[in-house]
Scaffold this active site. Sequence first.
Site, short mmCIF file in Angstrom:
data_model
loop_
_atom_site.label_atom_id
_atom_site.label_comp_id
_atom_site.label_asym_id
_atom_site.label_seq_id
_atom_site.Cartn_x
_atom_site.Cartn_y
_atom_site.Cartn_z
N TRP A 139 0.68 -1.15 0.04
CA TRP A 139 0.16 -0.10 -0.07
C TRP A 139 0.83 1.20 -0.16
O TRP A 139 1.83 1.32 0.78
CB TRP A 139 -1.00 -0.22 1.18
CG TRP A 139 -1.69 1.14 1.52
CD1 TRP A 139 -2.75 1.63 0.51
CD2 TRP A 139 -1.93 2.05 2.58
NE1 TRP A 139 -3.36 2.84 0.84
CE2 TRP A 139 -3.11 2.94 2.32
CE3 TRP A 139 -1.34 1.90 3.83
CZ2 TRP A 139 -3.41 3.88 3.12
CZ3 TRP A 139 -1.77 2.81 4.76
CH2 TRP A 139 -2.91 3.84 4.60
N ASP A 220 -0.66 -5.40 9.35
CA ASP A 220 -1.82 -4.41 8.93
C ASP A 220 -2.79 -5.13 8.74
O ASP A 220 -2.99 -5.96 7.55
CB ASP A 220 -1.02 -3.72 7.87
CG ASP A 220 -1.89 -2.64 7.31
OD1 ASP A 220 -3.16 -2.58 7.97
OD2 ASP A 220 -1.77 -1.80 6.48
N LYS A 256 -13.26 -0.98 5.89
CA LYS A 256 -13.96 -1.82 4.74
C LYS A 256 -14.78 -2.94 5.50
O LYS A 256 -15.96 -3.04 4.77
CB LYS A 256 -12.72 -2.56 3.91
CG LYS A 256 -11.33 -1.81 3.81
CD LYS A 256 -11.53 -0.80 2.92
CE LYS A 256 -10.29 0.18 2.79
NZ LYS A 256 -9.60 0.24 1.78
N1 PGU Z 1 -3.64 -0.74 5.16
C1 PGU Z 1 -3.90 -1.27 3.83
C2 PGU Z 1 -3.54 -2.08 3.52
C3 PGU Z 1 -4.97 -0.50 2.96
O1 PGU Z 1 -5.33 -0.97 1.91
C4 PGU Z 1 -5.61 0.50 3.58
C5 PGU Z 1 -6.52 1.49 2.75
C6 PGU Z 1 -5.53 1.17 4.96
C7 PGU Z 1 -4.42 0.28 5.69
C8 PGU Z 1 -5.75 2.39 5.71
O2 PGU Z 1 -7.25 2.33 5.70
P1 PGU Z 1 -7.99 3.25 6.69
O3 PGU Z 1 -9.11 4.01 5.88
O4 PGU Z 1 -6.88 4.31 7.31
O5 PGU Z 1 -8.42 2.57 7.91
N2 PGU Z 1 -6.39 1.41 1.42
C9 PGU Z 1 -7.41 1.87 0.62
C10 PGU Z 1 -8.05 3.03 0.68
C11 PGU Z 1 -7.57 4.30 0.17
C12 PGU Z 1 -6.44 4.79 0.79
O6 PGU Z 1 -5.32 4.58 0.29
O7 PGU Z 1 -6.32 5.26 2.05
C13 PGU Z 1 -6.68 1.74 -1.06
O8 PGU Z 1 -7.61 1.71 -2.03
O9 PGU Z 1 -5.85 1.25 -0.96
#
Ligand code: PGU
Length: 410
Positions: A139, A220, A256
Amino acid sequence: MESQGSCSVFDHVVRAPEDPILGVTVAYNKDQSPIKLNLGVGAYRTEEGKPLVLNVVRQAEQTLVNDKSRVKEYLPIVGLAEFNKQSAKLIFGSDSPAIQENRVTTVQCLSGTGSLRVGGEFLAWHYLERTIYIPVPTWGNHPKVFTLAGLSVKTYRYYDPATRGLDFQGMLEDLNSAPAGAIVLLHACAHNPTGVDPTLEQWEQIRQLIRLKGLLPFFDSAYQGFASGSLDSDAQSVRIFVADGGECLVAQSYAKNMGLYGERVGALSIVCKNADVAGRVESQLKLVIRPMYSNPPIHGASIVAMILRDRDMYNEWTIELKGMADRIISMRHQLFEALLARGTPGDWSHIIKQIGMFTFTGLNSEQVAFMTREYHIYMTSDGRISMAGLSSTTVPHLADAIHAAVTRVA
Ligand code: PGU
């Protein structure tokens, strides 16, 4: 007084680029086309393409609103106690010995991101080996979060583009050559962006290596329930590490799996060797949190605590969660079939093999730019598609776009 045209004290500030993931939504919002499709951000959409508030969340909110005894006082620095207790049970299991032995400290944080950041800062202050190994790819926010937390970020091999699967040997080699004590960031399930997870047997080998080398695992967990549809199955990776009695950190997000994206609800748990250490660790976590945002917001955590505590609500949640996971899996099959039907060159079986919200298509950035330009399809430039943003009605449009990109753009 002249205000226009005068020199600003910020004249030297250069415009920053949009965020690679959230910036996709900014571009999408500007597009006027009626056929535009946002497959960038990992956010669940219904078959009608609409955001979803779970029924059980609406029900919990209604109950909260009707309960006049509820007030808006500050929460403690570590957040809502019931939320923290239930969150630990959700990830570690309701019969977890580590919880019973009081050697887990759980603090409510601002969703997954905030939990990672608080955990990162705690480690930068109190942990001797200030290096964290993150997978390639991962990410996009991970390296930024941990660098700003004060850790030095290094990488380990994870994904093999040739097989579109796990580079298991590469991963083991890189972890094996990491310095003793180094922190290792692991995606608990539904690895973002690749959708490729280790098998349970592979997790067991990873665990043995990490413990042998004295590395510190930091999980995570942003997608519990979204990989398999089962909350327990998706927590297996974490639970095998906790079962061996060793220490680890876990960042949980309810963005999510409860659809609480904008409520910013998450938790950081640190599993320690004994209750005494856990208590001291928690006292220091408070010192990290207090000057950062003082204490976390009450509303989202109250929703989660109510759903996790009430057996009927919990059951309803698991059904709604499974519904979301199943719809995503069905989108995988529909997209795969649509590409087969078009005779799109290449092997697309990874679309149905990968796990969780995303498909890592293998499309390159030129092909992605072409799909955005010609088909108004928005996705991250690494070729990641959020399957949760697709529906039966939009699959043909996406399949046409992929077919055109693959056959017309090198
Ligand atoms: N960790 C991972 C692996 C993630 O994919 C995401 C969110 C988070 C943590 C953080 O999520 P929180 O909203 O803080 O609980 N990834 C999504 C959402 C958009 C973003 O980049 O924040 C994504 O599309 O990759």
